[in-house]
Design a protein around this motif. Structure first.
Motif, PDB file in Angstrom:
ATOM      1  N   UNK A 166       5.765  16.162  10.906  1.00  0.00           N
ATOM      2  CA  UNK A 166       6.952  15.487  10.380  1.00  0.00           C
ATOM      3  C   UNK A 166       6.975  15.506   8.857  1.00  0.00           C
ATOM      4  N   UNK A 167       8.187  15.621   8.301  1.00  0.00           N
ATOM      5  CA  UNK A 167       8.364  15.511   6.862  1.00  0.00           C
ATOM      6  C   UNK A 167       8.076  14.071   6.432  1.00  0.00           C
ATOM      7  N   UNK A 168       7.638  13.857   5.195  1.00  0.00           N
ATOM      8  CA  UNK A 168       7.342  12.489   4.735  1.00  0.00           C
ATOM      9  C   UNK A 168       8.510  11.529   4.935  1.00  0.00           C
ATOM     10  N   UNK A 169       9.730  12.026   4.800  1.00  0.00           N
ATOM     11  CA  UNK A 169      10.908  11.170   4.971  1.00  0.00           C
ATOM     12  C   UNK A 169      11.030  10.685   6.419  1.00  0.00           C
ATOM     13  N   UNK A 170      10.662  11.535   7.364  1.00  0.00           N
ATOM     14  CA  UNK A 170      10.707  11.140   8.778  1.00  0.00           C
ATOM     15  C   UNK A 170       9.577  10.155   9.085  1.00  0.00           C
ATOM     16  N   UNK A 171       8.415  10.396   8.505  1.00  0.00           N
ATOM     17  CA  UNK A 171       7.294   9.456   8.677  1.00  0.00           C
ATOM     18  C   UNK A 171       7.681   8.084   8.142  1.00  0.00           C
ATOM     19  N   UNK A 172       8.329   8.061   6.984  1.00  0.00           N
ATOM     20  CA  UNK A 172       8.767   6.786   6.400  1.00  0.00           C
ATOM     21  C   UNK A 172       9.767   6.087   7.321  1.00  0.00           C
ATOM     22  N   UNK A 173      10.625   6.870   7.963  1.00  0.00           N
ATOM     23  CA  UNK A 173      11.633   6.292   8.850  1.00  0.00           C
ATOM     24  C   UNK A 173      10.995   5.639  10.068  1.00  0.00           C
ATOM     25  N   UNK A 174       9.989   6.290  10.647  1.00  0.00           N
ATOM     26  CA  UNK A 174       9.354   5.700  11.819  1.00  0.00           C
ATOM     27  C   UNK A 174       8.475   4.521  11.417  1.00  0.00           C
ATOM     28  N   UNK A 175       7.879   4.574  10.242  1.00  0.00           N
ATOM     29  CA  UNK A 175       7.095   3.428   9.764  1.00  0.00           C
ATOM     30  C   UNK A 175       7.963   2.197   9.568  1.00  0.00           C
ATOM     31  N   UNK A 176       9.168   2.409   9.067  1.00  0.00           N
ATOM     32  CA  UNK A 176      10.080   1.285   8.802  1.00  0.00           C
ATOM     33  C   UNK A 176      10.798   0.813  10.055  1.00  0.00           C
ATOM     34  N   UNK A 177      10.651   1.547  11.137  1.00  0.00           N
ATOM     35  CA  UNK A 177      11.330   1.168  12.365  1.00  0.00           C
ATOM     36  C   UNK A 177      12.744   1.689  12.470  1.00  0.00           C
ATOM     37  N   UNK A 178      13.142   2.585  11.565  1.00  0.00           N
ATOM     38  CA  UNK A 178      14.490   3.148  11.607  1.00  0.00           C
ATOM     39  C   UNK A 178      14.701   3.959  12.874  1.00  0.00           C
ATOM     40  N   UNK A 179      13.684   4.717  13.281  1.00  0.00           N
ATOM     41  CA  UNK A 179      13.746   5.460  14.537  1.00  0.00           C
ATOM     42  C   UNK A 179      12.466   5.198  15.322  1.00  0.00           C
ATOM     43  N   UNK A 180      12.527   5.493  16.598  1.00  0.00           N
ATOM     44  CA  UNK A 180      11.380   5.267  17.469  1.00  0.00           C
ATOM     45  C   UNK A 180      10.354   6.389  17.327  1.00  0.00           C
ATOM     46  N   UNK A 181       9.178   6.154  17.871  1.00  0.00           N
ATOM     47  CA  UNK A 181       8.136   7.185  17.880  1.00  0.00           C
ATOM     48  C   UNK A 181       8.623   8.407  18.648  1.00  0.00           C
ATOM     49  N   UNK A 182       9.271   8.170  19.772  1.00  0.00           N
ATOM     50  CA  UNK A 182       9.776   9.270  20.593  1.00  0.00           C
ATOM     51  C   UNK A 182      10.768  10.128  19.811  1.00  0.00           C
ATOM     52  N   UNK A 183      11.721   9.482  19.132  1.00  0.00           N
ATOM     53  CA  UNK A 183      12.730  10.226  18.365  1.00  0.00           C
ATOM     54  C   UNK A 183      12.092  10.963  17.195  1.00  0.00           C
ATOM     55  N   UNK A 184      11.159  10.323  16.525  1.00  0.00           N
ATOM     56  CA  UNK A 184      10.500  10.958  15.380  1.00  0.00           C
ATOM     57  C   UNK A 184       9.705  12.184  15.816  1.00  0.00           C
ATOM     58  N   UNK A 185       9.060  12.104  16.977  1.00  0.00           N
ATOM     59  CA  UNK A 185       8.304  13.255  17.480  1.00  0.00           C
ATOM     60  C   UNK A 185       9.233  14.424  17.781  1.00  0.00           C
ATOM     61  N   UNK A 186      10.431  14.128  18.286  1.00  0.00           N
ATOM     62  CA  UNK A 186      11.406  15.188  18.545  1.00  0.00           C
ATOM     63  C   UNK A 186      11.898  15.802  17.245  1.00  0.00           C
TER      64      UNK A 186
END
Length: 287
Positions: A166-186
C-alpha cells in the motif's frame, strides 16, 4: 537525571490522534501522572506523551528502570507487547506490531549464541546491569500471528499485504479508520499512482477503488471458470460423439449379422432345391 527522548523509539509506535492526546491531557491535569515512565538507563522507553504533557504543565511524575533490557531489540519487543495488550490499539495497529515482532524473533533465531547484540542507545555507563530477557514465543505461523494480534488469520494476511504494497496515503487512511482493512488490502493491489489519487479524493473514492480492484480480481477467475466450463462441455460433446459412434457400430454389426444369416438361409434353400431334381428328367434329355 536528564531524560533522553530518542526519536526512533518515540516513532516506533503510532502516535495518538489529536482527540486521544487531548483526552490524555485532561486526565493528567485532573488526576496527575499516576503511572511511572519507563526508562532504559536515561532513555525514555514508555510514556512519551505523558512526559511531554507533564513538562508542558509542570506536573510531577515518577520513573522506573527496566533492568532486563540488553539490546534495542529487547526494548522493541517490550514496547510491542505493551501495546498489543492495550484495548485502544486498533486491529490494524496490532497486526503491524505482531508482524514487527515476528521479524525480530526470526532475526534472533538466526543469530548464533556468540553473535554480538545491537549497540545500546545510551552509553554503557548510563545503563543498569542487564538481567536478561526470556526468549519470545515463536510467530512463524499465520495462526500464531493472529493470536498475538487478536485478529483473524485472514486479517493478518490483509495487513501484511497493506504493509508491503500500500502507498503511505492508503496506510494513513486505514490507520485513521477512513477505510477498513479489507478495503485497504484491495486498494493495495492497484498501481501506486492510482492508490495515491484515490486516497487524495477521500473516503468514497477509496471505496470505489477497492470495488474496482475486487472486480479486476474476479474477472480472470470468471474467464478461468468459463474456460473450464467450455472444456467440460467439449469433453461432454466428445463423449456424446463417441457414444453415438459406438451405437452406430453396434447397429451395423447387427445388420451385418442379419444379412449373413439371410445369405446362409438362401444358400441352404438353393442347395435343397438342387438336391430335389428327378433323375427321369436327366434320362429324357436328348443329350
Amino acid at each position: 537525571m536528564d531524560i533522553v527522548v530518542n526519536e526512533d523509539l518515540q516513532a516506533y509506535i503510532d502516535p495518538l490522534t489529536a482527540e486521544e492526546h487531548e483526552a490524555l491531557e485532561r486526565s493528567l491535569l485532573a488526576e496527575g501522572c499516576r503511572d511511572a515512565l519507563v526508562l532504559w538507563g536515561n532513555v525514555l522507553v514508555d510514556g512519551h506523551n505523558r512526559y511531554g504533557i507533564c513538562r508542558k504543565h509542570g506536573l510531577p511524575f515518577q520513573t522506573v528502570q527496566n533492568t532486563r533490557f540488553q539490546s534495542i531489540e529487547d526494548v522493541h519487543l517490550w514496547m510491542i507487547d505493551q501495546h498489543l495488550g492495550r484495548r485502544s490499539v486498533s486491529d490494524f495497529q496490532r497486526g503491524v506490531l505482531a508482524l514487527r515482532k515476528r521479524e525480530i524473533v526470526a532475526k534472533r533465531r538466526t543469530e548464533t549464541p556468540a553473535a554480538p547484540r545491537e549497540a545500546a542507545l545510551a552509553s554503557p555507563a548510563e545503563l543498569p546491569a542487564a538481567g536478561g530477557s526470556p526468549p519470545p514465543e515463536r510467530l512463524d505461523t499465520r495462526e500464531a500471528l493472529a493470536k498475538a494480534a487478536r485478529v483473524s488469520s485472514n486479517q493478518i494476511v490483509m495487513i501484511e499485504k497493506i504493509r508491503k504494497q500500500a502507498a503511505p496515503e492508503v496506510v494513513a487512511a486505514v490507520k485513521s479508520g477512513t477505510i477498513s482493512i479489507n478495503a485497504a488490502a484491495a486498494v493495495a493491489t492497484l498501481p501506486a499512482e492510482e492508490q495515491v489519487a484515490a486516497a487524495a479524493a477521500g473516503k468514497d473514492e477509496l471505496k470505489q477503488a477497492a470495488k474496482r480492484a475486487r472486480e479486476a480480481r474476479r474477472k480472470p477467475r470468471g474467464e478461468a471458470a468459463t474456460a473450464s466450463q467450455d472444456t467440460a462441455e467439449a469433453a461432454a460433446d466428445s463423449h456424446d460423439t463417441l457414444e453415438t459412434l459406438r451405437q452406430r457400430v453396434s447397429i451395423l454389426t447387427a445388420e451385418n449379422r442379419a444379412l449373413r444369416e439371410q445369405v446362409a438361409t438362401l444358400q441352404q434353400q438353393l442347395q435343397a432345391r438342387m438336391g430335389a431334381v428327378p433323375e427321369s428328367e436327366d434320362a429324357a434329355s436328348p443329350f
